[in-house]
Design a protein around this motif. Structure first.
Motif, PDB file in Angstrom:
ATOM      1  N   LEU A 161       0.834  -1.198   0.000  1.00  0.00           N
ATOM      2  CA  LEU A 161       0.000   0.000   0.000  1.00  0.00           C
ATOM      3  C   LEU A 161       0.872   1.252   0.000  1.00  0.00           C
ATOM      4  N   ARG A 162       1.977   1.217   0.739  1.00  0.00           N
ATOM      5  CA  ARG A 162       2.898   2.356   0.733  1.00  0.00           C
ATOM      6  C   ARG A 162       3.592   2.507  -0.616  1.00  0.00           C
ATOM      7  N   GLU A 163       3.938   1.377  -1.242  1.00  0.00           N
ATOM      8  CA  GLU A 163       4.551   1.440  -2.577  1.00  0.00           C
ATOM      9  C   GLU A 163       3.574   2.048  -3.575  1.00  0.00           C
ATOM     10  N   GLU A 164       2.311   1.668  -3.485  1.00  0.00           N
ATOM     11  CA  GLU A 164       1.310   2.243  -4.375  1.00  0.00           C
ATOM     12  C   GLU A 164       1.213   3.748  -4.161  1.00  0.00           C
ATOM     13  N   GLY A 165       1.339   4.178  -2.903  1.00  0.00           N
ATOM     14  CA  GLY A 165       1.284   5.605  -2.622  1.00  0.00           C
ATOM     15  C   GLY A 165       2.438   6.357  -3.253  1.00  0.00           C
ATOM     16  N   GLN A 166       3.622   5.745  -3.226  1.00  0.00           N
ATOM     17  CA  GLN A 166       4.792   6.395  -3.818  1.00  0.00           C
ATOM     18  C   GLN A 166       4.718   6.413  -5.342  1.00  0.00           C
ATOM     19  N   GLU A 167       4.123   5.357  -5.927  1.00  0.00           N
ATOM     20  CA  GLU A 167       4.101   5.256  -7.372  1.00  0.00           C
ATOM     21  C   GLU A 167       2.891   5.961  -7.984  1.00  0.00           C
ATOM     22  N   VAL A 168       1.722   5.761  -7.380  1.00  0.00           N
ATOM     23  CA  VAL A 168       0.503   6.352  -7.920  1.00  0.00           C
ATOM     24  C   VAL A 168       0.372   7.798  -7.487  1.00  0.00           C
ATOM     25  N   GLY A 169       0.678   8.075  -6.206  1.00  0.00           N
ATOM     26  CA  GLY A 169       0.673   9.446  -5.714  1.00  0.00           C
ATOM     27  C   GLY A 169      -0.692  10.020  -5.442  1.00  0.00           C
ATOM     28  N   GLU A 170      -1.737   9.220  -5.415  1.00  0.00           N
ATOM     29  CA  GLU A 170      -3.072   9.729  -5.116  1.00  0.00           C
ATOM     30  C   GLU A 170      -3.826   8.713  -4.276  1.00  0.00           C
ATOM     31  N   ALA A 171      -4.614   9.219  -3.317  1.00  0.00           N
ATOM     32  CA  ALA A 171      -5.344   8.334  -2.411  1.00  0.00           C
ATOM     33  C   ALA A 171      -6.388   7.514  -3.148  1.00  0.00           C
ATOM     34  N   ALA A 172      -7.025   8.113  -4.163  1.00  0.00           N
ATOM     35  CA  ALA A 172      -8.060   7.387  -4.902  1.00  0.00           C
ATOM     36  C   ALA A 172      -7.475   6.155  -5.595  1.00  0.00           C
ATOM     37  N   GLY A 173      -6.286   6.300  -6.175  1.00  0.00           N
ATOM     38  CA  GLY A 173      -5.644   5.157  -6.808  1.00  0.00           C
ATOM     39  C   GLY A 173      -5.260   4.076  -5.806  1.00  0.00           C
ATOM     40  N   GLN A 174      -4.758   4.490  -4.649  1.00  0.00           N
ATOM     41  CA  GLN A 174      -4.427   3.522  -3.607  1.00  0.00           C
ATOM     42  C   GLN A 174      -5.666   2.774  -3.135  1.00  0.00           C
ATOM     43  N   LEU A 175      -6.774   3.509  -2.976  1.00  0.00           N
ATOM     44  CA  LEU A 175      -8.002   2.880  -2.492  1.00  0.00           C
ATOM     45  C   LEU A 175      -8.544   1.889  -3.518  1.00  0.00           C
ATOM     46  N   ARG A 176      -8.450   2.220  -4.802  1.00  0.00           N
ATOM     47  CA  ARG A 176      -8.884   1.277  -5.830  1.00  0.00           C
ATOM     48  C   ARG A 176      -8.060   0.001  -5.781  1.00  0.00           C
ATOM     49  N   TRP A 177      -6.746   0.183  -5.620  1.00  0.00           N
ATOM     50  CA  TRP A 177      -5.873  -1.002  -5.527  1.00  0.00           C
ATOM     51  C   TRP A 177      -6.226  -1.829  -4.295  1.00  0.00           C
ATOM     52  N   LEU A 178      -6.431  -1.160  -3.156  1.00  0.00           N
ATOM     53  CA  LEU A 178      -6.736  -1.860  -1.913  1.00  0.00           C
ATOM     54  C   LEU A 178      -8.047  -2.630  -2.030  1.00  0.00           C
ATOM     55  N   CYS A 179      -9.066  -2.013  -2.599  1.00  0.00           N
ATOM     56  CA  CYS A 179     -10.366  -2.679  -2.756  1.00  0.00           C
ATOM     57  C   CYS A 179     -10.214  -3.932  -3.615  1.00  0.00           C
ATOM     58  N   GLY A 180      -9.468  -3.811  -4.703  1.00  0.00           N
ATOM     59  CA  GLY A 180      -9.288  -4.962  -5.577  1.00  0.00           C
ATOM     60  C   GLY A 180      -8.573  -6.108  -4.898  1.00  0.00           C
ATOM     61  N   VAL A 181      -7.561  -5.800  -4.107  1.00  0.00           N
ATOM     62  CA  VAL A 181      -6.800  -6.850  -3.412  1.00  0.00           C
ATOM     63  C   VAL A 181      -7.656  -7.535  -2.353  1.00  0.00           C
ATOM     64  N   LEU A 182      -8.333  -6.747  -1.525  1.00  0.00           N
ATOM     65  CA  LEU A 182      -9.097  -7.327  -0.423  1.00  0.00           C
ATOM     66  C   LEU A 182     -10.315  -8.096  -0.904  1.00  0.00           C
ATOM     67  N   GLU A 183     -10.872  -7.692  -2.045  1.00  0.00           N
ATOM     68  CA  GLU A 183     -12.020  -8.415  -2.570  1.00  0.00           C
ATOM     69  C   GLU A 183     -11.642  -9.787  -3.104  1.00  0.00           C
ATOM     70  N   GLN A 184     -10.358 -10.020  -3.340  1.00  0.00           N
ATOM     71  CA  GLN A 184      -9.906 -11.328  -3.793  1.00  0.00           C
ATOM     72  C   GLN A 184      -9.746 -12.312  -2.636  1.00  0.00           C
ATOM     73  N   LEU A 185      -9.678 -11.810  -1.413  1.00  0.00           N
ATOM     74  CA  LEU A 185      -9.509 -12.676  -0.249  1.00  0.00           C
ATOM     75  C   LEU A 185     -10.872 -13.125   0.267  1.00  0.00           C
ATOM     76  N   PRO A 186     -10.949 -14.317   0.865  1.00  0.00           N
ATOM     77  CA  PRO A 186     -12.190 -14.694   1.561  1.00  0.00           C
ATOM     78  C   PRO A 186     -12.494 -13.665   2.641  1.00  0.00           C
ATOM     79  N   GLN A 187     -13.780 -13.373   2.833  1.00  0.00           N
ATOM     80  CA  GLN A 187     -14.117 -12.251   3.699  1.00  0.00           C
ATOM     81  C   GLN A 187     -13.559 -12.372   5.123  1.00  0.00           C
ATOM     82  N   PRO A 188     -13.664 -13.515   5.784  1.00  0.00           N
ATOM     83  CA  PRO A 188     -13.074 -13.553   7.134  1.00  0.00           C
ATOM     84  C   PRO A 188     -11.586 -13.238   7.134  1.00  0.00           C
ATOM     85  N   ARG A 189     -10.856 -13.760   6.144  1.00  0.00           N
ATOM     86  CA  ARG A 189      -9.411 -13.520   6.119  1.00  0.00           C
ATOM     87  C   ARG A 189      -9.103 -12.063   5.810  1.00  0.00           C
ATOM     88  N   ALA A 190      -9.872 -11.461   4.915  1.00  0.00           N
ATOM     89  CA  ALA A 190      -9.661 -10.046   4.603  1.00  0.00           C
ATOM     90  C   ALA A 190      -9.847  -9.186   5.847  1.00  0.00           C
TER      91      ALA A 190
END
Length: 374
Positions: free
Chosen positions: A161-190
């Motif tokens: 998430l920190r790497e995405e912040g350094q590369e993307v440079g915007e909170a909206a982009g980081q949040l999109r990445w985070l949502c995509g990653v967590l939605e791939q995990l089973p809900q209890p594990r996420a």
């Protein structure tokens, strides 16, 4: 530039083909062309990473690609690794092409000229880490949320998430990445990973602050800078968690009340939402005079029993002083709004306040008695 954007759109196709059975017809020449395309995408990343407008244009074009909804500009920088790993795991790749792939990864073009490993060594470390995390888990010897595997996953999430912040440079982009990653995990594990990550942010900042004080006594400049970065990271995790009421409700039902109380004591946004949720759950309890206790009025709406609700409020009152005061103030307000009854069975909030207050008094009495003995 339009030609470059059109070429970037082919990244998803390259990743799809690398994992498909189509590679059974590849020879060494076809493999070399695929790896050259991967290195070309990495070159685009290195070339445009310092140019925000072009970087955003490439990112938008990549996000249109299917079936890889998580593609973004940072993907370009990891393209050789992604293609190499996909081919290594693809059993359809012919032996001759596989040997050529291994030679290319062992001695990639430009090897040793950069500060970061980009060949087989990096892939091997990542694969070894994945295998290690996938080992059967032994019965945990530590509190919930502190298992080594869970801690490792949470730390990896924070790092990416920190790497995405350094590369993307915007909170909206980081949040999109985070949502995509967590939605791939089973809900209890996420939920467990997010909770562990939030806990790590507070534990890490506390240890760092103590270290800064040990070094120079008063200088906290470095700590304050890192705290600001951690605050942004925590804000993204909380935005994902609190942005959906059903998700937050499932999060609170999934985790132990002690861990929720710890997080509520450190994140005011979470504590307010958690108290509101407990209030909604408590409002679905009814008093049964025949049984002499509070019961669920509607099983499809009442998420917690009386005992579970009482335990959650008890944990909150055993947290920090601020959290305890906030919880008791909320219960007093609810008690007043419900009629300010002082008799059991008329208001769930009156009964909770009496029981929680009694538990707190018992705890204080034990503490005083212990201090007198000492």
């Amino acid at each position: 530039m339009e030609v470059v954007l059109g070429q970037v759109e082919q990244l998803s196709a390259l990743l799809v083909v690398s994992r498909s059975a189509l590679v059974r017809d590849w020879d060494s020449l076809t493999l070399d062309r695929a790896l050259e395309w991967a290195r070309y995408f990495q070159h685009l990343y290195d070339r445009f990473r310092a140019r925000p407008e072009l970087r955003e244009a490439l990112g938008r074009r990549l996000r249109r690609a299917q079936p890889y909804p998580l593609l973004g500009f940072p993907t370009l920088g990891r393209c050789p690794q992604l293609v190499g790993l996909a081919l290594l795991e693809n059993r359809a790749l012919p032996p001759a092409a596989c040997r050529s792939l291994l030679r290319s990864l062992l001695q990639p073009p430009g090897a040793g000229t950069g500060p970061e490993p980009r060949g087989l060594a990096l892939l091997a470390r990542r694969k070894a880490a994945a295998c290690l995390l996938a080992l059967p888990r032994r019965p945990p010897r530590c509190p919930p949320g502190q298992e080594p595997q869970l801690q490792a996953e949470a730390q990896l999430l924070l790092n990416r998430l920190r790497e995405e912040g350094q590369e993307v440079g915007e909170a909206a982009g980081q949040l999109r990445w985070l949502c995509g990653v967590l939605e791939q995990l089973p809900q209890p594990r996420a939920f467990e990973v997010v909770a562990a990550a939030l806990a790590l942010l507070k534990q890490g900042s506390g240890a760092e602050q103590a270290g800064d004080r040990d070094r120079d006594g008063t200088s906290l400049d470095g700590y304050q800078a890192n705290a600001a970065e951690d605050g942004c990271t925590a804000g993204l995790l909380l935005s994902w968690l609190l942005g959906n009421q059903e998700r937050f409700s499932a999060f609170c039902l999934c985790l132990p009340c002690s861990l929720l109380a710890f997080l509520a004591g450190h994140y005011s946004q979470l504590s307010r939402s958690y108290l509101d949720l407990l209030t909604a759950w408590g409002s679905h309890l009814l008093y049964d005079p025949l049984q002499g206790r509070w019961i669920k009025s509607c099983f499809d709406k009442a998420e917690l029993s009386w005992e579970e609700l009482r335990e959650r409020f008890r944990c909150l009152c055993q947290g920090s002083t601020l959290l305890k005061e906030q919880t008791q103030a909320a219960l007093k307000l609810l008690k007043t709004q419900d009629g300010d009854f002082k008799v059991c069975g008329l208001s769930v909030w009156s009964d909770l306040l009496m029981e929680v207050g009694l538990i707190v008094l018992i705890g204080l009495s034990a503490l005083v008695a212990t201090s007198m003995l000492l």
